[in-house]
Design a protein around this motif. Structure first.
Motif: not given
Length: 336
Positions: A56-63, A326-327
């Motif tokens: 979840w957190h990786s998805c959030v910071h990829s957004y 990448a974030s």
């Protein structure tokens, strides 16, 4: 370093990496509590928006990364694809599903504080874009996260100083940007008071525990960056001098030496690429806070460049790093 090296070429590269995994549902590592059989659901069912990117957190910071790219390089080749993703995913209906997940008592500590901080950082970035519906769509979830911080911080007697997701300085640092952008003076005061309570008396940080085998944060440098952001400016200079008193001599030496990454297919060891990038972000931001004639600036900026050079070629070597690095590269390149 006087200008950001976060070029449009790199922005396109980073965006293509993120767009390749934000809706990739598997493999997935859910931090999900099962209370009964009905809780055994797929990631996309649990999280209508942030189900990809391994967790979840990786998805959030990829957004967040994609929003940062859209703001910094609105004419980039990837801009249309980012907007299409946001229009499809950042809707009131889907965000309501994310809020519903957090309403479950079993999710009380879900993603605390790392994912909390990143969600607020994402909303901050969306708010900095030209008029768009996405920030308003995410606002209810941001309200949920702020309420979690407000409930948790007064009860948290001690900080968490590890170099992973549980580090409290990192969570405070990202939340500080949200509080400043609104602005929300009450929330900002809570964050500042907590930082001073947890870290205000720290002196002569040895950093002898860095790096640990799965760190992606420097417990020393992120604490300093947290204090730079949240301590009164009149206080920070003296605090920083006392916290890293030998910085001018490049000590503690471990903070100036990029971590070695021996196996990028191992998710824990791959964290060390993130450590190099997050250290660079902190070094650059801390150096920018010093007077122009301070000799430590050069030492800190050079350390940042060494760390960036060690990690930047490896953002997509393996999915264990590809789904999130990448974030952190964007923070390092654009954070100052």
């Amino acid at each position: 370093m006087t200008a950001s090296p976060f070029t449009e070429r790199l922005a396109n590269r980073f965006a293509r990496i993120a767009l390749g995994h934000v809706r990739r549902e598997y493999p997935n590592k859910p931090g999900h509590v099962l209370s009964d059989d009905a809780d055994a659901r797929t990631p996309a069912t649990l999280h209508p928006v942030f189900y990809g990117s391994f967790d979840w957190h990786s998805c959030v910071h990829s957004y967040w990364l994609l929003a940062r790219i859209l703001r910094r390089h609105p004419s980039a080749d990837v801009a249309h694809d980012i907007e299409a993703l946001f229009n499809e995913q950042l809707t009131s209906e889907k965000v309501a599903g994310e809020c519903a997940y957090f309403s479950d008592p079993a999710a009380r500590g879900y993603e605390r504080p790392y994912g909390w901080g990143w969600l607020l950082k994402l909303v901050t970035e969306l708010g900095a874009l030209e008029e768009n519906p996405w920030r308003d769509a995410l606002a209810p979830l941001a309200d949920v996260i702020v309420a979690r911080f407000v409930d948790f911080l007064p009860r948290a007697t001690y900080p968490v100083r590890v170099g992973t997701h549980f580090n409290t300085a990192f969570g405070l640092r990202l939340a500080a940007d949200y509080a400043a952008a609104l602005p929300d003076k009450t929330f900002a005061a809570l964050l500042s008071d907590t930082a001073l309570r947890w870290y205000g008396e720290d002196r002569a940080c040895p950093a002898w525990g860095e790096p640990s085998g799965d760190d992606f944060l420097s417990s020393a440098l992120i604490e300093a960056e947290c204090m730079r952001s949240l301590a009164p400016s009149a206080m920070f200079s003296g605090w920083f001098d006392a916290f890293l008193p030998e910085l001018g001599a490049s000590m503690p030496a471990t903070l100036f030496l990029p971590a070695t990454v021996s196996d990028r297919s191992d998710g824990k060891i791959a964290h060390l690429d993130g450590l190099n990038l997050s250290r660079a972000w902190c070094w650059l931001a801390l150096a920018a806070a010093l007077p122009d004639n301070d000799p430590r600036k050069t030492i800190m900026n050079e350390a940042a460049m060494r760390h960036i050079d060690a990690a930047l070629p490896h953002l997509a070597d393996d999915y264990m790093g590809e789904h999130w690095l990448a974030s952190f590269a964007a923070l390092a390149l654009d954070g100052a």
